[in-house]
Design an enzyme around this catalytic site. Sequence first.
Site, PDB file in Angstrom:
ATOM      1  N   PHE A 231       7.778  -3.754   0.060  1.00  7.59           N
ATOM      2  CA  PHE A 231       6.304  -4.081  -0.428  1.00  7.59           C
ATOM      3  C   PHE A 231       5.212  -2.916  -0.439  1.00  7.59           C
ATOM      4  CE2 PHE A 231       2.482  -6.404   1.554  1.00  7.59           C
ATOM      5  CZ  PHE A 231       1.946  -6.341   0.407  1.00  7.59           C
TER       6      PHE A 231
ATOM      7  N   THR B 120      17.999  -3.041   1.441  1.00  6.72           N
ATOM      8  CA  THR B 120      18.450  -4.246   1.873  1.00  6.72           C
ATOM      9  C   THR B 120      17.817  -5.366   1.087  1.00  6.72           C
ATOM     10  OG1 THR B 120      16.228  -4.410   3.161  1.00  6.72           O
ATOM     11  CG2 THR B 120      17.894  -3.019   4.150  1.00  6.72           C
TER      12      THR B 120
ATOM     13  N   ILE C 162      17.871   5.326   6.670  1.00  5.62           N
ATOM     14  CA  ILE C 162      16.994   6.577   7.439  1.00  5.62           C
ATOM     15  C   ILE C 162      17.740   7.088   8.704  1.00  5.62           C
ATOM     16  CG2 ILE C 162      14.589   5.886   7.105  1.00  5.62           C
ATOM     17  CD1 ILE C 162      14.770   4.343   9.605  1.00  5.62           C
TER      18      ILE C 162
ATOM     19  N   THR D  12      17.597  -0.759  12.769  1.00  2.92           N
ATOM     20  CA  THR D  12      16.849   0.111  11.745  1.00  2.92           C
ATOM     21  C   THR D  12      15.593   0.579  12.697  1.00  2.92           C
ATOM     22  OG1 THR D  12      17.572  -0.627   9.606  1.00  2.92           O
ATOM     23  CG2 THR D  12      15.329   0.048   9.849  1.00  2.92           C
TER      24      THR D  12
ATOM     25  N   THR E 223       2.359  -1.556  13.219  1.00  9.16           N
ATOM     26  CA  THR E 223       1.903  -2.700  13.067  1.00  9.16           C
ATOM     27  C   THR E 223       0.882  -3.264  14.193  1.00  9.16           C
ATOM     28  OG1 THR E 223       2.383  -5.181  12.922  1.00  9.16           O
ATOM     29  CG2 THR E 223       4.042  -3.775  13.821  1.00  9.16           C
ATOM     30  N   ASP E 224      -0.054  -4.101  13.795  1.00  8.20           N
ATOM     31  CA  ASP E 224      -0.880  -4.529  14.862  1.00  8.20           C
ATOM     32  C   ASP E 224      -0.151  -5.571  15.861  1.00  8.20           C
ATOM     33  OD1 ASP E 224      -0.572  -6.816  13.248  1.00  8.20           O
ATOM     34  OD2 ASP E 224      -2.822  -7.100  13.185  1.00  8.20           O
ATOM     35  N   GLU E 225       1.178  -5.831  15.425  1.00  6.61           N
ATOM     36  CA  GLU E 225       1.744  -7.081  16.169  1.00  6.61           C
ATOM     37  C   GLU E 225       2.326  -6.257  17.487  1.00  6.61           C
ATOM     38  OE1 GLU E 225       4.507  -9.530  13.750  1.00  6.61           O
ATOM     39  OE2 GLU E 225       3.139  -9.077  12.445  1.00  6.61           O
TER      40      GLU E 225
ATOM     41  N   TYR F 261      10.832  -8.481  16.445  1.00 10.52           N
ATOM     42  CA  TYR F 261      10.348  -7.493  15.463  1.00 10.52           C
ATOM     43  C   TYR F 261       9.226  -6.590  16.144  1.00 10.52           C
ATOM     44  CZ  TYR F 261       6.976  -5.979  11.951  1.00 10.52           C
ATOM     45  OH  TYR F 261       6.222  -4.992  11.187  1.00 10.52           O
TER      46      TYR F 261
ATOM     47  N   LYS G 196       9.302  -2.650  16.922  1.00  6.38           N
ATOM     48  CA  LYS G 196       8.340  -1.560  16.202  1.00  6.38           C
ATOM     49  C   LYS G 196       7.714  -0.903  17.409  1.00  6.38           C
ATOM     50  CE  LYS G 196       7.030  -0.997  12.618  1.00  6.38           C
ATOM     51  NZ  LYS G 196       7.451   0.068  11.541  1.00  6.38           N
TER      52      LYS G 196
ATOM     53  N   ASN H 281      -0.611  -7.429   5.435  1.00  5.74           N
ATOM     54  CA  ASN H 281      -0.861  -6.761   4.047  1.00  5.74           C
ATOM     55  C   ASN H 281      -0.684  -7.789   3.272  1.00  5.74           C
ATOM     56  OD1 ASN H 281      -0.370  -3.151   3.796  1.00  5.74           O
ATOM     57  ND2 ASN H 281      -1.017  -4.241   5.508  1.00  5.74           N
TER      58      ASN H 281
ATOM     59  N   ASP I  11       6.712 -25.383  14.247  1.00 10.51           N
ATOM     60  CA  ASP I  11       6.378 -23.954  14.796  1.00 10.51           C
ATOM     61  C   ASP I  11       7.228 -23.059  14.905  1.00 10.51           C
ATOM     62  OD1 ASP I  11       4.289 -22.292  14.942  1.00 10.51           O
ATOM     63  OD2 ASP I  11       3.312 -23.167  16.751  1.00 10.51           O
TER      64      ASP I  11
HETATM   65  P1  NAD Z   1       9.352  -4.552   3.394  1.00 14.68           P
HETATM   66  O1  NAD Z   1      10.314  -5.360   4.269  1.00 14.68           O
HETATM   67  O2  NAD Z   1       8.969  -5.126   2.186  1.00 14.68           O
HETATM   68  O3  NAD Z   1      10.048  -3.160   3.280  1.00 14.68           O
HETATM   69  C1  NAD Z   1      10.945  -2.609   3.904  1.00 14.68           C
HETATM   70  C2  NAD Z   1      11.695  -1.435   3.191  1.00 14.68           C
HETATM   71  O4  NAD Z   1      12.485  -0.756   3.919  1.00 14.68           O
HETATM   72  C3  NAD Z   1      12.702  -2.032   2.055  1.00 14.68           C
HETATM   73  O5  NAD Z   1      12.732  -1.682   0.874  1.00 14.68           O
HETATM   74  C4  NAD Z   1      14.170  -1.938   2.939  1.00 14.68           C
HETATM   75  O6  NAD Z   1      15.116  -1.800   1.884  1.00 14.68           O
HETATM   76  C5  NAD Z   1      13.674  -0.530   3.563  1.00 14.68           C
HETATM   77  N1  NAD Z   1      14.785  -0.406   4.673  1.00 14.68           N
HETATM   78  C6  NAD Z   1      15.246  -1.459   5.789  1.00 14.68           C
HETATM   79  N2  NAD Z   1      15.971  -0.786   6.371  1.00 14.68           N
HETATM   80  C7  NAD Z   1      16.375   0.346   6.058  1.00 14.68           C
HETATM   81  C8  NAD Z   1      16.932   1.457   6.438  1.00 14.68           C
HETATM   82  N3  NAD Z   1      17.892   1.540   7.535  1.00 14.68           N
HETATM   83  N4  NAD Z   1      16.981   2.897   5.830  1.00 14.68           N
HETATM   84  C9  NAD Z   1      16.105   3.135   4.731  1.00 14.68           C
HETATM   85  N5  NAD Z   1      15.419   2.017   4.144  1.00 14.68           N
HETATM   86  C10 NAD Z   1      15.531   0.927   5.030  1.00 14.68           C
HETATM   87  O7  NAD Z   1       8.239  -4.228   4.476  1.00 14.68           O
HETATM   88  P2  NAD Z   1       6.742  -3.901   4.156  1.00 14.68           P
HETATM   89  O8  NAD Z   1       5.908  -4.942   4.242  1.00 14.68           O
HETATM   90  O9  NAD Z   1       6.644  -3.088   2.957  1.00 14.68           O
HETATM   91  O10 NAD Z   1       6.532  -2.758   5.353  1.00 14.68           O
HETATM   92  C11 NAD Z   1       6.363  -1.489   5.427  1.00 14.68           C
HETATM   93  C12 NAD Z   1       6.257  -0.995   6.835  1.00 14.68           C
HETATM   94  O11 NAD Z   1       4.899  -1.294   7.052  1.00 14.68           O
HETATM   95  C13 NAD Z   1       7.128  -1.464   8.009  1.00 14.68           C
HETATM   96  O12 NAD Z   1       7.261  -0.607   8.907  1.00 14.68           O
HETATM   97  C14 NAD Z   1       6.466  -2.333   8.556  1.00 14.68           C
HETATM   98  O13 NAD Z   1       6.508  -2.673   9.904  1.00 14.68           O
HETATM   99  C15 NAD Z   1       4.984  -2.023   8.402  1.00 14.68           C
HETATM  100  N6  NAD Z   1       3.858  -2.980   8.489  1.00 14.68           N
HETATM  101  C16 NAD Z   1       3.841  -4.043   7.586  1.00 14.68           C
HETATM  102  C17 NAD Z   1       2.718  -4.816   7.380  1.00 14.68           C
HETATM  103  C18 NAD Z   1       2.868  -6.148   6.563  1.00 14.68           C
HETATM  104  O14 NAD Z   1       1.710  -6.938   6.574  1.00 14.68           O
HETATM  105  N7  NAD Z   1       3.517  -6.312   5.750  1.00 14.68           N
HETATM  106  C19 NAD Z   1       1.853  -4.841   8.219  1.00 14.68           C
HETATM  107  C20 NAD Z   1       1.613  -3.685   9.110  1.00 14.68           C
HETATM  108  C21 NAD Z   1       2.719  -2.749   9.113  1.00 14.68           C
HETATM  109  P1  TYD Z   2       4.114 -13.899   8.121  1.00 12.43           P
HETATM  110  O1  TYD Z   2       3.763 -13.694   6.484  1.00 12.43           O
HETATM  111  O2  TYD Z   2       5.561 -13.971   8.108  1.00 12.43           O
HETATM  112  O3  TYD Z   2       3.830 -12.591   8.705  1.00 12.43           O
HETATM  113  P2  TYD Z   2       3.444 -12.504  10.209  1.00 12.43           P
HETATM  114  O4  TYD Z   2       4.431 -13.043  10.972  1.00 12.43           O
HETATM  115  O5  TYD Z   2       4.082 -10.827  10.436  1.00 12.43           O
HETATM  116  O6  TYD Z   2       2.081 -12.379  10.512  1.00 12.43           O
HETATM  117  O7  TYD Z   2       3.261 -15.030   8.568  1.00 12.43           O
HETATM  118  C1  TYD Z   2       2.014 -14.752   8.675  1.00 12.43           C
HETATM  119  C2  TYD Z   2       1.369 -16.258   9.156  1.00 12.43           C
HETATM  120  O8  TYD Z   2       1.725 -17.386   8.473  1.00 12.43           O
HETATM  121  C3  TYD Z   2       2.143 -16.536  10.605  1.00 12.43           C
HETATM  122  O9  TYD Z   2       1.240 -17.193  11.470  1.00 12.43           O
HETATM  123  C4  TYD Z   2       3.379 -17.306  10.225  1.00 12.43           C
HETATM  124  C5  TYD Z   2       2.605 -18.405   9.215  1.00 12.43           C
HETATM  125  N1  TYD Z   2       3.816 -18.639   8.164  1.00 12.43           N
HETATM  126  C6  TYD Z   2       3.697 -20.206   7.983  1.00 12.43           C
HETATM  127  O10 TYD Z   2       2.805 -21.048   8.487  1.00 12.43           O
HETATM  128  N2  TYD Z   2       4.690 -20.621   7.016  1.00 12.43           N
HETATM  129  C7  TYD Z   2       5.479 -19.822   6.486  1.00 12.43           C
HETATM  130  O11 TYD Z   2       6.404 -20.570   5.852  1.00 12.43           O
HETATM  131  C8  TYD Z   2       5.654 -18.403   6.923  1.00 12.43           C
HETATM  132  C9  TYD Z   2       6.308 -17.598   6.076  1.00 12.43           C
HETATM  133  C10 TYD Z   2       4.542 -18.052   7.680  1.00 12.43           C
END
Ligand code: NAD
Ligand code: TYD
Length: 353
Positions: free
Chosen positions: A11, A35, A59, A99, A133-135, A159, A163, A189, A290
Amino acid sequence: MAILVTGAAGFIGGNFVLDWLAHHDELVISLDKLTYAGNLENLASVTANPRHIFVHSDIANSVVISELLAKHQVRAVLNFAAETHVDRSITGPDEFIQTNIVGTFKLLETVRTYWSNLDEAAKNEFRFLHVSTDEVYGSLSKNDPAFSETNRYEPNSPYSASKAASDHLVRAYHHTYGLPVLTTNCSNNYGPYHFPEKLIPLCILNALNGKNLPIYGDGQQIRDWLYVTDHCSAIRRVLARGTLGETYNVGGWNEKANLDVVNTLCTILDELQPRADGQSYSTQITFVKDRAGHDRRYAIDATKLERELGWKPAETFETGIRKTVQWYLANQQWVSNVTSGAYRDWVNQQYQA
Ligand code: NAD
Ligand code: TYD
């Protein structure tokens, strides 16, 4: 000269590659293990672009990556690759350890070897930017101040723990070996190409398919939402101007309770694609069990990034969420391609459908 983007078919990585190519002339090497979360369709608009190459690799594969680094004289590595879904980390943490921790370690080792052999000028120019991530900061109570870069790490899920470990490794490679690293810690995001296992895309698609909109617990958990292209612009800014060894929090000042987010989605869908029976999509909202160890609130204090590097988000939640719903409505083919096979298995298991 080139940049290497790992996790580029996911993403945020995918959005970053499209955004980068729109702003720079440099070659981009997209690397991804593909993946279940990796989708080459996210990069479809740049596959014919001579400034873009895709490489299918893990990676952790130092042979492939060291060849790429040397061949293309890579000047920056941006690490987006990760396992990212908290619920999956609860049902099966192993891949997260492999990973996010072992993979990041192997990547750091490969990059360190390459970087150590560069000439002085190239060594000084090189950057390793780690996307996190902020998590990692854990969970806030209602009245706590937002996370700043000095908050201690208190990860609560497999997770976020994985991280956090990767962030520590990145930090250690700077401190011990001098590797020129930068780390960004971003809030949740949303936007185009978001895999529909996460709250926002899941609820958009479930709404349109007449399914339940599953709200975990009381739906009052708070997340701080940032439109994905704002995350991309922040990463570009940190890469260009960030101070080596520093971490930067990235956020949109958009704290919302989950139930409010889903109600907003329903209101926009009611306007753009009303249900045939005239009822609101919000009637599909269903409270479910939950999440184990569910973090109550995340909130990012992004003042360092604004003060030191002059970055601000371009989208508000209201503009970004509308764009997102419109994107999903306009990209039904992408949606039907990602919601097949393995995706259906996960949804059936997670929601016992
Ligand atoms: P995503 O799950 O959509 O994408 C992750 C990608 O990494 C996938 O394309 C997957 O195929 C690839 N991948 C997984 N394992 C791999 C490996 N061993 N080698 C090479 N590629 C591999 O995740 P995303 O939401 O795009 O997140 C991207 C990064 O941003 C992550 O590091 C995540 O922790 C961080 N992040 C995400 C969010 C969010 O809200 N999505 C917020 C803050 C930070
Ligand atoms: P998510 O999109 O999985 O992101 P993160 O857990 O990394 O914050 O979830 C966002 C919030 O929404 C989180 O508090 C969990 C909640 N959630 C639901 O209530 N129902 C759902 O089906 C999912 C996937 C998440």
